[in-house]
Design a protein around this motif. Sequence first.
Motif, PDB file in Angstrom:
ATOM      1  N   VAL A 103     -14.836  25.739  -6.124  1.00  0.00           N
ATOM      2  CA  VAL A 103     -15.192  25.724  -4.705  1.00  0.00           C
ATOM      3  C   VAL A 103     -14.321  24.732  -3.946  1.00  0.00           C
ATOM      4  O   VAL A 103     -13.797  25.036  -2.858  1.00  0.00           O
ATOM      5  CB  VAL A 103     -16.682  25.389  -4.531  1.00  0.00           C
ATOM      6  CG1 VAL A 103     -17.021  25.187  -3.056  1.00  0.00           C
ATOM      7  CG2 VAL A 103     -17.554  26.493  -5.113  1.00  0.00           C
ATOM      8  N   GLY A 104     -14.143  23.530  -4.508  1.00  0.00           N
ATOM      9  CA  GLY A 104     -13.361  22.502  -3.829  1.00  0.00           C
ATOM     10  C   GLY A 104     -11.910  22.898  -3.643  1.00  0.00           C
ATOM     11  O   GLY A 104     -11.332  22.718  -2.558  1.00  0.00           O
ATOM     12  N   ASN A 105     -11.299  23.445  -4.688  1.00  0.00           N
ATOM     13  CA  ASN A 105      -9.896  23.840  -4.586  1.00  0.00           C
ATOM     14  C   ASN A 105      -9.717  25.062  -3.688  1.00  0.00           C
ATOM     15  O   ASN A 105      -8.726  25.155  -2.951  1.00  0.00           O
ATOM     16  CB  ASN A 105      -9.323  24.108  -5.979  1.00  0.00           C
ATOM     17  CG  ASN A 105      -9.017  22.834  -6.735  1.00  0.00           C
ATOM     18  OD1 ASN A 105      -8.103  22.093  -6.394  1.00  0.00           O
ATOM     19  ND2 ASN A 105      -9.789  22.555  -7.772  1.00  0.00           N
ATOM     20  N   ALA A 106     -10.673  26.008  -3.751  1.00  0.00           N
ATOM     21  CA  ALA A 106     -10.603  27.166  -2.853  1.00  0.00           C
ATOM     22  C   ALA A 106     -10.736  26.724  -1.396  1.00  0.00           C
ATOM     23  O   ALA A 106     -10.037  27.244  -0.510  1.00  0.00           O
ATOM     24  CB  ALA A 106     -11.693  28.168  -3.215  1.00  0.00           C
ATOM     25  N   LEU A 107     -11.620  25.769  -1.142  1.00  0.00           N
ATOM     26  CA  LEU A 107     -11.789  25.240   0.212  1.00  0.00           C
ATOM     27  C   LEU A 107     -10.519  24.543   0.684  1.00  0.00           C
ATOM     28  O   LEU A 107     -10.116  24.678   1.853  1.00  0.00           O
ATOM     29  CB  LEU A 107     -12.972  24.277   0.251  1.00  0.00           C
ATOM     30  CG  LEU A 107     -13.295  23.633   1.609  1.00  0.00           C
ATOM     31  CD1 LEU A 107     -13.619  24.706   2.642  1.00  0.00           C
ATOM     32  CD2 LEU A 107     -14.448  22.652   1.470  1.00  0.00           C
ATOM     33  N   LEU A 165      -0.893   9.181  -6.262  1.00  0.00           N
ATOM     34  CA  LEU A 165      -0.803   8.330  -7.446  1.00  0.00           C
ATOM     35  C   LEU A 165      -2.064   8.436  -8.298  1.00  0.00           C
ATOM     36  O   LEU A 165      -1.987   8.397  -9.533  1.00  0.00           O
ATOM     37  CB  LEU A 165      -0.578   6.872  -7.028  1.00  0.00           C
ATOM     38  CG  LEU A 165       0.855   6.508  -6.628  1.00  0.00           C
ATOM     39  CD1 LEU A 165       0.913   5.079  -6.099  1.00  0.00           C
ATOM     40  CD2 LEU A 165       1.803   6.663  -7.822  1.00  0.00           C
ATOM     41  N   ALA A 166      -3.222   8.565  -7.661  1.00  0.00           N
ATOM     42  CA  ALA A 166      -4.466   8.720  -8.421  1.00  0.00           C
ATOM     43  C   ALA A 166      -4.445  10.008  -9.229  1.00  0.00           C
ATOM     44  O   ALA A 166      -4.835  10.032 -10.406  1.00  0.00           O
ATOM     45  CB  ALA A 166      -5.662   8.702  -7.464  1.00  0.00           C
ATOM     46  N   ASN A 219      -9.226  16.401  -7.998  1.00  0.00           N
ATOM     47  CA  ASN A 219      -8.058  16.495  -7.121  1.00  0.00           C
ATOM     48  C   ASN A 219      -8.417  16.772  -5.666  1.00  0.00           C
ATOM     49  O   ASN A 219      -7.991  16.037  -4.763  1.00  0.00           O
ATOM     50  CB  ASN A 219      -7.081  17.543  -7.654  1.00  0.00           C
ATOM     51  CG  ASN A 219      -6.401  17.092  -8.944  1.00  0.00           C
ATOM     52  OD1 ASN A 219      -6.506  15.934  -9.324  1.00  0.00           O
ATOM     53  ND2 ASN A 219      -5.718  17.997  -9.595  1.00  0.00           N
ATOM     54  N   PRO A 220      -9.207  17.821  -5.352  1.00  0.00           N
ATOM     55  CA  PRO A 220      -9.548  18.041  -3.941  1.00  0.00           C
ATOM     56  C   PRO A 220     -10.399  16.920  -3.362  1.00  0.00           C
ATOM     57  O   PRO A 220     -10.295  16.611  -2.169  1.00  0.00           O
ATOM     58  CB  PRO A 220     -10.307  19.376  -3.959  1.00  0.00           C
ATOM     59  CG  PRO A 220     -10.779  19.547  -5.356  1.00  0.00           C
ATOM     60  CD  PRO A 220      -9.750  18.892  -6.217  1.00  0.00           C
ATOM     61  N   ILE A 221     -11.257  16.301  -4.188  1.00  0.00           N
ATOM     62  CA  ILE A 221     -12.080  15.192  -3.699  1.00  0.00           C
ATOM     63  C   ILE A 221     -11.201  14.014  -3.318  1.00  0.00           C
ATOM     64  O   ILE A 221     -11.350  13.411  -2.245  1.00  0.00           O
ATOM     65  CB  ILE A 221     -13.117  14.770  -4.763  1.00  0.00           C
ATOM     66  CG1 ILE A 221     -14.131  15.893  -4.981  1.00  0.00           C
ATOM     67  CG2 ILE A 221     -13.826  13.486  -4.349  1.00  0.00           C
ATOM     68  CD1 ILE A 221     -15.124  15.606  -6.085  1.00  0.00           C
ATOM     69  N   ILE A 222     -10.250  13.669  -4.180  1.00  0.00           N
ATOM     70  CA  ILE A 222      -9.351  12.548  -3.909  1.00  0.00           C
ATOM     71  C   ILE A 222      -8.547  12.790  -2.646  1.00  0.00           C
ATOM     72  O   ILE A 222      -8.443  11.918  -1.769  1.00  0.00           O
ATOM     73  CB  ILE A 222      -8.414  12.313  -5.113  1.00  0.00           C
ATOM     74  CG1 ILE A 222      -9.198  11.770  -6.306  1.00  0.00           C
ATOM     75  CG2 ILE A 222      -7.295  11.339  -4.741  1.00  0.00           C
ATOM     76  CD1 ILE A 222      -8.400  11.709  -7.587  1.00  0.00           C
TER      77      ILE A 222
END
Length: 312
Positions: free
Chosen positions: A38-42, A243-244, A284-287
């Motif tokens: 969901v996060g990456n699709a968003l 970098l994270a 990844n999308p959260i960061i």
Amino acid sequence: MARGNTTSDFILMGLFNHSGAHLFLFVMALTVAFTSLVGNALMILLIHRDHQLHTPMYFLLSQLSLMDMMLVCTIVPKMAADYVTGRKSISPTGCGVQILFFITLEGGECFLLATMSYDRYVAICHPLRYPILMSWRLCLRMTWGSWFLGAADGLVQAAATLSFPFCRAHKIDHFFCEAPALVRLACADTSVFEYAMYTCCVLMLLVPFSLILTSYSLILAAVLQMRSAEARRKAFATCSSHLAVVGLFYAAAIFIYMRPKSYGSANIDKVVAAFYTIFTPMLNPIIYSLRNNEVKGALRKCVSQCTALSHD
């Protein structure tokens, strides 16, 4: 020695058993995988819809999200089906497809992260020449190059791995088909292939990682010379997200593929593999969303538009 049967199905031992604790962990893994999708699709949707995000930086970020989504879809559905149904077999063709997609996506992400670091280097160190040094044509070439290099490595490793005869019990002590785990079942001399595979993995990891270190060394030198505290803060905020992601990805990959065999453990390998195939794609999308004002602005705009449509 009798030649092994290369047509029999393999048995994936899996990551979880059917105890209460492992059932909880299995549900958590599915939740994380769903959140990742969901996060990456968003993220891809926001970058596609918002014209302010139509830049090389965000195009590369959308490709990273696409790779992460495909990685989750390559690993998790089969793992979940095996756990629920109890049928843990996988055909040689299915095993080869998993190896191909897994290495394609992992290798492609190595080079894509290097491309993203070059993009940040140009944006911070040569902002006036950014449209020239990071043109759309160059961006697309480097993106396609990342996919091509990953796919070439995946195709070679999948074909070479399945070319060996397998005369031992076809039980893979893993929750997906990974080339090193599969090679251990071969009854032929695999030393040359293992050395070539190790060398290839080192190159696929260290060459992009060296480019990333070089880019950020130059970025750090440029940022320290900035007189404006606000400019330094903005530059650090822009680079810290990347970098994270790089740190999470390379720490797991280097641990798996570059440590001596004598330190190997199937259980530890499975846990680390679960981290970078299921957990990291969710981060990844959260960061990038939490530390990026433009992404947060695009999300607020999208939510506002959806709310307005729902009230019409």
